[in-house]
Scaffold this active site. Structure first.
Site, PDB file in Angstrom:
ATOM      1  N   TYR A  64      -9.003   1.589   8.656  1.00 15.80           N
ATOM      2  CA  TYR A  64      -9.990   1.996   7.662  1.00 15.80           C
ATOM      3  C   TYR A  64     -11.377   1.491   8.080  1.00 15.80           C
ATOM      4  O   TYR A  64     -11.655   0.287   8.052  1.00 15.80           O
ATOM      5  CB  TYR A  64      -9.662   1.437   6.281  1.00 15.80           C
ATOM      6  N   SER A 152       5.396   1.522   6.612  1.00 22.50           N
ATOM      7  CA  SER A 152       4.697   2.568   5.863  1.00 22.50           C
ATOM      8  C   SER A 152       5.027   3.919   6.475  1.00 22.50           C
ATOM      9  O   SER A 152       5.137   4.049   7.698  1.00 22.50           O
ATOM     10  CB  SER A 152       3.180   2.324   5.915  1.00 22.50           C
ATOM     11  N   ASN A 153       5.194   4.907   5.602  1.00 21.03           N
ATOM     12  CA  ASN A 153       5.534   6.266   6.034  1.00 21.03           C
ATOM     13  C   ASN A 153       6.887   6.315   6.755  1.00 21.03           C
ATOM     14  O   ASN A 153       7.038   6.995   7.767  1.00 21.03           O
ATOM     15  CB  ASN A 153       4.415   6.840   6.912  1.00 21.03           C
ATOM     16  N   TYR A 203       0.776   5.431  -2.180  1.00 20.91           N
ATOM     17  CA  TYR A 203      -0.596   5.817  -1.864  1.00 20.91           C
ATOM     18  C   TYR A 203      -0.860   7.280  -2.230  1.00 20.91           C
ATOM     19  O   TYR A 203       0.067   8.062  -2.408  1.00 20.91           O
ATOM     20  CB  TYR A 203      -0.951   5.508  -0.410  1.00 20.91           C
ATOM     21  N   PRO A 205      -1.865   8.371  -5.133  1.00 24.17           N
ATOM     22  CA  PRO A 205      -1.120   8.631  -6.374  1.00 24.17           C
ATOM     23  C   PRO A 205      -1.794   9.660  -7.282  1.00 24.17           C
ATOM     24  O   PRO A 205      -1.152  10.202  -8.175  1.00 24.17           O
ATOM     25  CB  PRO A 205      -1.077   7.262  -7.046  1.00 24.17           C
ATOM     26  N   LEU A 206      -3.072   9.929  -7.043  1.00 23.37           N
ATOM     27  CA  LEU A 206      -3.798  10.897  -7.877  1.00 23.37           C
ATOM     28  C   LEU A 206      -4.124  12.177  -7.114  1.00 23.37           C
ATOM     29  O   LEU A 206      -4.873  13.022  -7.604  1.00 23.37           O
ATOM     30  CB  LEU A 206      -5.085  10.260  -8.413  1.00 23.37           C
TER      31      LEU A 206
END
Length: 282
Positions: A64, A152-153, A203, A205-206
């Site tokens: 990031y 993750s993933n 992750y 979530p929206l």
């Protein structure tokens, strides 16, 4: 009437309670390996506001902003009791060799200015055997860079393979995409995490703001004095191992997101929402 509840969950693999909602930082500090310091003060303020409101789990990654997100997190946590904050970071899958994992962890700790509570491999490694990556993660615990490790993933099958590689630690958490519009993990990874006492971080979530405009969720929320965003997040929170990590880019969004904590949908409304979206995959 909304049900008032505890805003923390206990996770056996971690041996502690964590908040039911965390702060996501994708896009904070830059994009894909690209730093951006144009809004550092606002981003720091937003994260600090979230911590003050009780969302004391922060998720970041070396990718990031090319690590700048971690630097912003490091600034945001200054002045707070470190033991009361749970910091998650991730190593990119091209840094998956044992030595690269260790080097990446050192870099993350330096940028954060503190140890990590949880360190994840961001995606399954491509050109390195998974066991080598997992041994590297174990070494980061031995060296004190992190307290716990995870993935993750990952699918359940890959998760079990990862666990089989470990000798002194276990996978404490998994972070995957999960929302009302993407429920692929609902009958696989999430029940597995619950059985094993693992934390499941959700992750996106929206769905990048898509659910904020959902009229059905807004109609449910009107009964509780809550927004569509808060309903969507609360639906996720009601899965025992799930902690959603919506993006915490500004104080207004942080305040709205944190409004998903401290209450629960009725079972009837939760089921109604579940039925409405059961066939939808993003």
């Amino acid at each position: 009437m909304q049900r008032r509840v505890n805003d923390k969950k206990f996770f056996k693999k971690i041996g502690a309670e964590l908040p039911v909602l965390g702060l996501g930082t994708w896009g904070i500090g830059g994009g894909f390996w690209t730093p951006d310091n144009s809004q550092d003060d606002a981003w720091v303020d937003a994260l600090r506001y979230g911590l003050e409101l009780g969302a004391t789990l922060i998720d970041t990654a070396e990718m990031y902003g090319g690590g700048h997100s971690e630097e912003i997190v490091g600034k945001a946590i200054k002045g707070f009791e470190r033991e009361k904050i749970f910091i998650v970071s991730k190593v990119w899958h091209t840094h998956a060799s044992r030595d690269d994992v260790i080097k990446a962890a050192q870099g993350s700790v330096k940028r954060l200015g503190t140890y990590m509570d949880l360190y994840l491999i961001h995606w399954p490694p491509e050109n390195v055997k998974l066991c080598e990556t997992m041994r590297g993660l174990e070494e980061t615990v031995k060296r004190g860079y992190t307290r716990f490790i995870g993935v993750s993933n990952f699918s359940v099958e890959l998760l079990e393979e990862a666990r089989s590689c470990l000798s002194t630690n276990d996978v404490a958490a998994i972070e995957n995409k999960f929302s009302l519009l993407d429920r692929r993990d609902e009958n696989t990874v999430i029940p597995y995490a619950e059985r094993e006492g693992m934390l499941y971080l959700a992750y996106t979530p929206l769905e990048k703001g898509q659910l904020a405009k959902d009229s059905f969720l807004a109609s449910i929320g009107s009964k509780y004095g809550k927004t569509a965003v808060q309903v969507a997040l609360n639906w996720l929170i009601m899965f025992n191992p799930v902690v959603p990590i919506p993006k915490a880019a500004d104080k207004r969004h942080v305040e709205e997101n944190v409004g998903a904590m401290g209450w629960r949908l009725s079972i009837e409304d939760w089921r109604l929402i579940s039925e409405k979206y059961k066939r939808v995959i993003a």
